[in-house]
Design a protein around this motif. Sequence first.
Motif, PDB file in Angstrom:
ATOM      1  N   LEU A 167       0.821  -1.215   0.000  1.00 46.68           N
ATOM      2  CA  LEU A 167       0.000   0.000   0.000  1.00 46.68           C
ATOM      3  C   LEU A 167       0.856   1.267   0.000  1.00 46.68           C
ATOM      4  O   LEU A 167       0.346   2.359  -0.241  1.00 46.68           O
ATOM      5  CB  LEU A 167      -1.001  -0.018   1.160  1.00 46.68           C
ATOM      6  CG  LEU A 167      -0.480  -0.177   2.593  1.00 46.68           C
ATOM      7  CD1 LEU A 167      -0.041   1.143   3.178  1.00 46.68           C
ATOM      8  CD2 LEU A 167      -1.577  -0.783   3.460  1.00 46.68           C
TER       9      LEU A 167
ATOM     10  N   VAL B 214      -5.953  -5.231   1.255  1.00 49.12           N
ATOM     11  CA  VAL B 214      -7.310  -5.290   0.701  1.00 49.12           C
ATOM     12  C   VAL B 214      -7.648  -3.958   0.045  1.00 49.12           C
ATOM     13  O   VAL B 214      -8.343  -3.905  -0.967  1.00 49.12           O
ATOM     14  CB  VAL B 214      -8.356  -5.693   1.774  1.00 49.12           C
ATOM     15  CG1 VAL B 214      -8.493  -4.658   2.875  1.00 49.12           C
ATOM     16  CG2 VAL B 214      -9.691  -5.966   1.145  1.00 49.12           C
ATOM     17  N   GLY B 215      -7.133  -2.862   0.608  1.00 49.05           N
ATOM     18  CA  GLY B 215      -7.322  -1.556  -0.021  1.00 49.05           C
ATOM     19  C   GLY B 215      -6.457  -1.472  -1.270  1.00 49.05           C
ATOM     20  O   GLY B 215      -5.409  -2.119  -1.358  1.00 49.05           O
TER      21      GLY B 215
ATOM     22  N   LEU C 260      -7.991 -10.306   6.096  1.00 43.55           N
ATOM     23  CA  LEU C 260      -7.640  -9.412   7.208  1.00 43.55           C
ATOM     24  C   LEU C 260      -8.857  -8.823   7.903  1.00 43.55           C
ATOM     25  O   LEU C 260      -8.731  -7.903   8.721  1.00 43.55           O
ATOM     26  CB  LEU C 260      -6.671  -8.315   6.747  1.00 43.55           C
ATOM     27  CG  LEU C 260      -6.979  -7.586   5.448  1.00 43.55           C
ATOM     28  CD1 LEU C 260      -7.986  -6.506   5.681  1.00 43.55           C
ATOM     29  CD2 LEU C 260      -5.698  -7.018   4.878  1.00 43.55           C
TER      30      LEU C 260
HETATM   31  C1  DGY Z   1      -5.219  -3.113   3.886  1.00 48.11           C
HETATM   32  O1  DGY Z   1      -4.992  -4.279   3.570  1.00 48.11           O
HETATM   33  O2  DGY Z   1      -5.745  -2.325   3.114  1.00 48.11           O
HETATM   34  C2  DGY Z   1      -4.849  -2.708   5.258  1.00 48.11           C
HETATM   35  O3  DGY Z   1      -4.940  -1.356   5.443  1.00 48.11           O
HETATM   36  C3  DGY Z   1      -3.472  -3.222   5.599  1.00 48.11           C
HETATM   37  O4  DGY Z   1      -3.351  -3.191   6.990  1.00 48.11           O
END
Ligand code: DGY
Length: 321
Positions: free
Chosen positions: A65, A88-89, A112
């Motif tokens: 990220l 995940v973002g 997560l």
């Molecule tokens: C994500 O996976 O987007 C989280 O912010 C990582 O901790």
Amino acid sequence: MARAPGAVWCRAMSRIFVARRLPGPAIDRLREAGHEVEVYPGELPPSRDELLAGVAEAEGLLSLLTDRVDGELMDAAPNLEAIANFAVGCDNIDLAAAAERGIPVGVAAHVLTDATADLTMALLLAASRNIVTSEHDAHAGRWKTWEPEGWLGRDLRGAQMLVVGRGRIGQAVAERAAPFGIEVTFAGRDDDLLALLPEADIVTLHCPLTDQTRHLIDTAALEAMKPDSLLINTTRGGVVDQAALIAALEAGTIGGAALDVTDPEPPAEGDPIFTAPNLLLVPHIGSATAATRAAMGNSAADNLLAALDGRPMPTPAPAPS
Ligand code: DGY
């Protein structure tokens, strides 16, 4: 092409650039699948030039990220066939630019949810019961007696929690809040947030950062919140107008905030976020458990292995909006 009798189809080895060292078996799995994997060795993210150089020959990119993956980067990587984000973002990735170039993007979805929901509850409990300040006070000699008026926090039973975002993590937070006697309401993208905020004692953010959600919590939203309310953010710092939040904390127009994420990350030295009152701040640790980080790596590896083999990614990024 006709398959020769007895021949085994074997996908050519691909070069994969991994933008940081990762916990768990993901990198070994990519190598065991026959790919040539270069792992950026630094403690900090690669610089822009290092990232561009890293992807120049690569067919696969495993990004974090902290890496900006945009059209310029994709053009600097003419062989690029697949991007898998260790998150995940995916607001660090220009999904439209990837779609235009036909490059599939994968995210570490599902794995997560629990860790992030647990951290949200940890922030809620810590902020509600002054855990950090009272712990510091205990160690610093400020524990003089049992204090009838000391370190007073908030009760959770009967509190109204507004979960912003109807996705998996928001649902998982709601599940955890219910046994505490917290009453949960959800705000989705079609709901009138400004009408819901005045009812909430706790506002917790679980929507992705997109053009639509950037600064969703702005001055108007903060003014709509109760003066003793708590804002929790474990999604992305950009969902909150941070200057407006600092102003609200300094003016005492909300009760407090607990942030796992900021904008930018990390805040620069001297950033006023570090001195804002009634603020609990942790360094983006929502997914930081050993098992979850290993699962995130496996998810990224699964996405790369599938795409480099010409199959659909198991957990693709959402379509660009
Ligand atoms: C994500 O996976 O987007 C989280 O912010 C990582 O901790």
